[in-house]
Design a protein around this motif. Structure first.
Motif, PDB file in Angstrom:
ATOM      1  N   ASP A   4      25.282  53.838  23.717  1.00 51.32           N
ATOM      2  CA  ASP A   4      26.192  53.483  24.824  1.00 51.32           C
ATOM      3  C   ASP A   4      26.460  51.982  24.927  1.00 51.32           C
ATOM      4  O   ASP A   4      27.417  51.581  25.592  1.00 51.32           O
ATOM      5  N   ASP A   7      23.948  36.653  26.934  1.00 52.73           N
ATOM      6  CA  ASP A   7      22.524  36.961  26.726  1.00 52.73           C
ATOM      7  C   ASP A   7      22.193  36.938  25.237  1.00 52.73           C
ATOM      8  O   ASP A   7      21.147  36.442  24.817  1.00 52.73           O
ATOM      9  N   TYR A  16      30.492  42.076  33.402  1.00 52.74           N
ATOM     10  CA  TYR A  16      29.167  42.426  32.889  1.00 52.74           C
ATOM     11  C   TYR A  16      29.037  42.273  31.366  1.00 52.74           C
ATOM     12  O   TYR A  16      28.082  41.657  30.870  1.00 52.74           O
ATOM     13  N   ILE A  36      19.944  60.159  24.059  1.00 55.59           N
ATOM     14  CA  ILE A  36      19.135  61.260  24.594  1.00 55.59           C
ATOM     15  C   ILE A  36      19.937  61.859  25.752  1.00 55.59           C
ATOM     16  O   ILE A  36      20.467  61.139  26.586  1.00 55.59           O
TER      17      ILE A  36
HETATM   18  P1  TYM Z   1      20.433  49.862  30.041  1.00 54.80           P
HETATM   19  O1  TYM Z   1      19.474  49.165  30.925  1.00 54.80           O
HETATM   20  O2  TYM Z   1      21.400  50.810  30.637  1.00 54.80           O
HETATM   21  O3  TYM Z   1      19.668  50.632  28.904  1.00 54.80           O
HETATM   22  C1  TYM Z   1      18.622  50.012  28.149  1.00 54.80           C
HETATM   23  C2  TYM Z   1      18.599  50.546  26.736  1.00 54.80           C
HETATM   24  O4  TYM Z   1      18.408  51.972  26.752  1.00 54.80           O
HETATM   25  C3  TYM Z   1      19.419  52.610  25.987  1.00 54.80           C
HETATM   26  N1  TYM Z   1      19.737  53.910  26.589  1.00 54.80           N
HETATM   27  C4  TYM Z   1      19.678  55.062  25.926  1.00 54.80           C
HETATM   28  N2  TYM Z   1      19.349  55.355  24.666  1.00 54.80           N
HETATM   29  C5  TYM Z   1      19.368  56.660  24.304  1.00 54.80           C
HETATM   30  N3  TYM Z   1      19.708  57.659  25.151  1.00 54.80           N
HETATM   31  C6  TYM Z   1      20.040  57.414  26.430  1.00 54.80           C
HETATM   32  N4  TYM Z   1      20.340  58.414  27.241  1.00 54.80           N
HETATM   33  C7  TYM Z   1      20.039  56.067  26.866  1.00 54.80           C
HETATM   34  N5  TYM Z   1      20.312  55.463  28.057  1.00 54.80           N
HETATM   35  C8  TYM Z   1      20.110  54.145  27.872  1.00 54.80           C
HETATM   36  C9  TYM Z   1      20.602  51.654  26.053  1.00 54.80           C
HETATM   37  O5  TYM Z   1      21.502  51.854  24.999  1.00 54.80           O
HETATM   38  C10 TYM Z   1      19.927  50.314  25.986  1.00 54.80           C
HETATM   39  O6  TYM Z   1      19.633  49.962  24.646  1.00 54.80           O
HETATM   40  N6  TYM Z   1      23.802  46.280  29.230  1.00 54.80           N
HETATM   41  C11 TYM Z   1      22.472  46.758  28.874  1.00 54.80           C
HETATM   42  C12 TYM Z   1      21.388  45.752  29.145  1.00 54.80           C
HETATM   43  C13 TYM Z   1      21.628  44.439  28.515  1.00 54.80           C
HETATM   44  C14 TYM Z   1      21.479  44.115  27.135  1.00 54.80           C
HETATM   45  C15 TYM Z   1      21.808  42.753  27.027  1.00 54.80           C
HETATM   46  C16 TYM Z   1      21.092  44.867  26.028  1.00 54.80           C
HETATM   47  C17 TYM Z   1      22.022  43.299  29.146  1.00 54.80           C
HETATM   48  N7  TYM Z   1      22.130  42.300  28.261  1.00 54.80           N
HETATM   49  C18 TYM Z   1      21.769  42.100  25.783  1.00 54.80           C
HETATM   50  C19 TYM Z   1      21.053  44.200  24.781  1.00 54.80           C
HETATM   51  C20 TYM Z   1      21.396  42.850  24.667  1.00 54.80           C
HETATM   52  C21 TYM Z   1      22.166  48.001  29.685  1.00 54.80           C
HETATM   53  O7  TYM Z   1      22.650  48.184  30.769  1.00 54.80           O
HETATM   54  O8  TYM Z   1      21.218  48.809  29.156  1.00 54.80           O
END
Ligand code: TYM
Length: 332
Positions: A149, A135, A128, A186
């Motif tokens: 994260d 990407d 992943y 958060i």
């Molecule tokens: P994903 O889909 O889990 O989360 C999307 C974005 O939300 C942020 N995030 C949070 N920020 C603050 N508090 C939280 N509790 C919280 N949970 C999630 C994540 O940090 C993220 O910015 N692998 C990535 C998706 C992805 C991606 C990329 C991102 C795929 N390719 C290329 C940037 C560039 C992911 O699973 O995010």
């Protein structure tokens, strides 16, 4: 203008408040001053449990929330990962330049497999972060705005870019992660030492931004608080109250010390009311606008097709440079 790229997985029916405050809101805030690529990593969503009957609709719903939250399909290249085949192609090349040990050290993979063990995990979950590196690197961004994260994955991306450039010549820009000052993490309202997440065992500690106002207010009012009664920001001693203060600060843009002053001598209940009001005022209109957009799925698909064409123009250029740098025979 600096170029930024980021994305959120279409792995739930709604984004949660962590996605909104940690990612979408900062993207929107800097949209005008940057050249933006925001996409929906649907291929990533295949690595955890998903339902083929709802995935396409979740991709549209996620795109609708981007737009409803303020992303403009004119100012931003807004597209779906699987519509641009170069992501998977670049990922293959990068995977040949990634150490097995290096990939094994990704903490998100370790966390996700902590319970069931690696035996139960799929290989896609393991690779992943390499798809994520593809990407990013395809679009040569200066910055990648993500929540806390995802920082380690952006660090891996930087390492891979530097390694590739060193071995094959300067092809990739080495991007910086950009983590918001507040809202980068958060927490779950019922468990304020864990981050808010789509996969939490219970939805009670999560705010889904497409939820009705009353549901959102109720979840905030039921948030776990801490012993004592003082309202101050202290993650160690007061994780519950600190979480609420962080949310309020991020939503309203009021610095934490000013909030501490404002709530001096007040009770936890007052803080919860203020947080509920602020969050509902912020995300209620996003929900309504998203609903309007989703009433016309054909229009959503048209917007995404346009984004795909713009994205591919950049992606093919980088992939051509990569294939040529590693010495593959030109496909003509
Ligand atoms: P994903 O889909 O889990 O989360 C999307 C974005 O939300 C942020 N995030 C949070 N920020 C603050 N508090 C939280 N509790 C919280 N949970 C999630 C994540 O940090 C993220 O910015 N692998 C990535 C998706 C992805 C991606 C990329 C991102 C795929 N390719 C290329 C940037 C560039 C992911 O699973 O995010």
């Amino acid at each position: 203008k600096p170029r930024v790229l980021s994305g959120m997985q279409p792995s739930a029916d709604s984004l949660h408040l962590g996605n909104y405050l940690g990612a979408l809101k900062p993207w929107v805030a800097s949209q005008e001053s940057q050249e933006n690529f925001f996409f929906i990593p649907d291929l990533h969503a295949l690595t955890s449990s998903f339902d083929p009957a709802t995935l396409a609709q979740r991709t549209r719903t996620t795109a609708a929330q981007y737009i409803a939250g303020g992303i403009s399909p004119e100012k931003t290249v807004l597209f779906v990962q699987s519509h641009v085949p170069e992501h998977a192609e670049l990922m293959w090349v990068l995977s040949t330049q990634t150490g097995f040990g290096e990939a094994s050290r990704m903490t998100q993979f370790k966390d996700k497999t902590a319970k069931g063990g690696t035996e139960a995990a799929n290989v896609g979950l393991f690779t992943y972060p390499i798809l994520m590196a593809a990407d990013i690197l395809l679009y040569q961004p200066d910055r990648v705005p993500v929540g806390d994260d995802q920082k380690q994955h952006v660090e891996l991306t930087r390492d891979l870019a530097q390694r590739f450039n060193h071995r094959f010549g300067e092809v990739f820009k080495v991007p910086e992660p950009s983590i918001p000052v507040t809202g980068a993490r958060i927490y779950d309202l019922q468990n304020p030492t864990s981050k808010m997440s789509k996969s939490a065992p219970s939805p009670a500690g999560r705010i889904d931004i497409l939820d009705e106002d009353a549901v959102i207010a109720k979840r905030i009012k039921s948030a776990v608080t801490d012993a004592g009664s003082e309202i101050r920001f202290d993650r160690e001693e007061k994780p519950g109250v600190s979480s609420l203060l962080d949310i309020l600060s991020t939503v309203t843009g009021t610095p934490l010390p000013a909030l501490e002053e404002q709530f001096a001598g007040k009770m936890y209940g007052h803080l919860k009311v203020a947080v509920a009001e602020a969050v509902v005022a912020e995300v209620g209109p996003v929900r309504e606008r998203a609903k309007e957009l989703l009433a016309d799925p054909a229009e959503m698909d048209r917007i995404l097709a346009q984004g795909r064409d713009r994205a591919r123009a950049t992606a093919t250029e980088t992939l051509d440079a990569v294939y040529s740098a590693v010495g593959l025979l030109r496909r003509g």
